[in-house]
Design a protein around this motif. Structure first.
Motif, PDB file in Angstrom:
ATOM      1  N   VAL A  69       0.872  -1.245   0.048  1.00 20.16           N
ATOM      2  CA  VAL A  69      -0.133   0.056   0.037  1.00 20.16           C
ATOM      3  C   VAL A  69       0.807   1.269  -0.032  1.00 20.16           C
ATOM      4  O   VAL A  69       0.502   2.287  -0.757  1.00 20.16           O
ATOM      5  CB  VAL A  69      -0.911  -0.042   1.200  1.00 20.16           C
ATOM      6  N   ALA A  70       1.867   1.421   0.647  1.00 20.71           N
ATOM      7  CA  ALA A  70       2.818   2.534   0.922  1.00 20.71           C
ATOM      8  C   ALA A  70       3.645   2.585  -0.474  1.00 20.71           C
ATOM      9  O   ALA A  70       3.451   3.702  -0.886  1.00 20.71           O
ATOM     10  CB  ALA A  70       3.874   2.256   1.841  1.00 20.71           C
ATOM     11  N   CYS A  71       3.908   1.550  -0.934  1.00 22.39           N
ATOM     12  CA  CYS A  71       4.396   1.672  -2.258  1.00 22.39           C
ATOM     13  C   CYS A  71       3.474   2.195  -3.507  1.00 22.39           C
ATOM     14  O   CYS A  71       3.830   3.020  -4.238  1.00 22.39           O
ATOM     15  CB  CYS A  71       5.121   0.275  -2.803  1.00 22.39           C
ATOM     16  N   LEU A  72       2.384   1.804  -3.350  1.00 24.82           N
ATOM     17  CA  LEU A  72       1.195   2.019  -4.352  1.00 24.82           C
ATOM     18  C   LEU A  72       0.984   3.684  -4.069  1.00 24.82           C
ATOM     19  O   LEU A  72       0.830   4.334  -5.345  1.00 24.82           O
ATOM     20  CB  LEU A  72       0.157   1.229  -4.306  1.00 24.82           C
ATOM     21  N   LEU A  73       0.888   3.873  -2.990  1.00 22.51           N
ATOM     22  CA  LEU A  73       0.733   5.513  -2.719  1.00 22.51           C
ATOM     23  C   LEU A  73       1.932   6.362  -3.224  1.00 22.51           C
ATOM     24  O   LEU A  73       1.557   7.327  -3.858  1.00 22.51           O
ATOM     25  CB  LEU A  73       0.535   5.835  -1.281  1.00 22.51           C
ATOM     26  N   GLY A  74       3.072   5.845  -3.063  1.00 16.11           N
ATOM     27  CA  GLY A  74       4.176   6.586  -3.678  1.00 16.11           C
ATOM     28  C   GLY A  74       4.089   6.669  -5.007  1.00 16.11           C
ATOM     29  O   GLY A  74       4.622   7.608  -5.661  1.00 16.11           O
ATOM     30  N   PHE A  75       3.736   5.276  -5.702  1.00 17.33           N
ATOM     31  CA  PHE A  75       3.588   5.375  -7.188  1.00 17.33           C
ATOM     32  C   PHE A  75       2.591   6.274  -7.760  1.00 17.33           C
ATOM     33  O   PHE A  75       2.922   7.035  -8.576  1.00 17.33           O
ATOM     34  CB  PHE A  75       3.016   3.904  -7.476  1.00 17.33           C
ATOM     35  N   LEU A  76       1.626   6.539  -6.979  1.00 16.74           N
ATOM     36  CA  LEU A  76       0.403   7.702  -7.459  1.00 16.74           C
ATOM     37  C   LEU A  76       0.915   8.922  -7.237  1.00 16.74           C
ATOM     38  O   LEU A  76       0.587   9.969  -8.076  1.00 16.74           O
ATOM     39  CB  LEU A  76      -0.770   7.260  -6.619  1.00 16.74           C
TER      40      LEU A  76
END
Length: 104
Positions: A69-76
């Motif tokens: 989830v943290a990686c996905l938020l950074g991706f966004l």
């Protein structure tokens, strides 16, 4: 390692993956539109970008959903950054488009 530090690092890694993905997309569009065979540019770039991002997500998450989830938020977040950085100067200013619609 502290959970907060680890989630912060995975968020930063997500930003880096996003910059690679969306920056690569921007570069592909610029190169592909000027190419004689744009389909190969778009297909090749898509395969490489998806492969890098999926491998990165799997390595970073390491089976932890919180990291994913943290990686996905950074991706966004990276998507927003690249969209702002690659914006053309006429976006949001229709008057600028009207000024250049005729030859001098």
């Amino acid at each position: 390692m502290n959970d907060t530090v680890m989630l912060t690092l995975t968020g930063v890694a997500g930003i880096l993956l996003g910059l690679i993905f969306f920056g690569g997309l921007w570069w592909t569009v610029r190169k592909g539109l000027a190419s004689d065979s744009p389909a190969w540019w778009f297909l090749g770039s898509f395969i490489v970008r998806i492969g890098v991002v999926l491998a990165g997500f799997l390595l970073i998450a390491a089976g932890h959903w919180e990291r994913m989830v943290a990686c996905l938020l950074g991706f966004l977040v990276a998507r927003l950054i690249v969209a702002r950085m690659t914006r053309s100067p006429t976006n949001g200013n229709p008057a600028a488009i009207l000024k250049v619609t005729h030859a001098p």
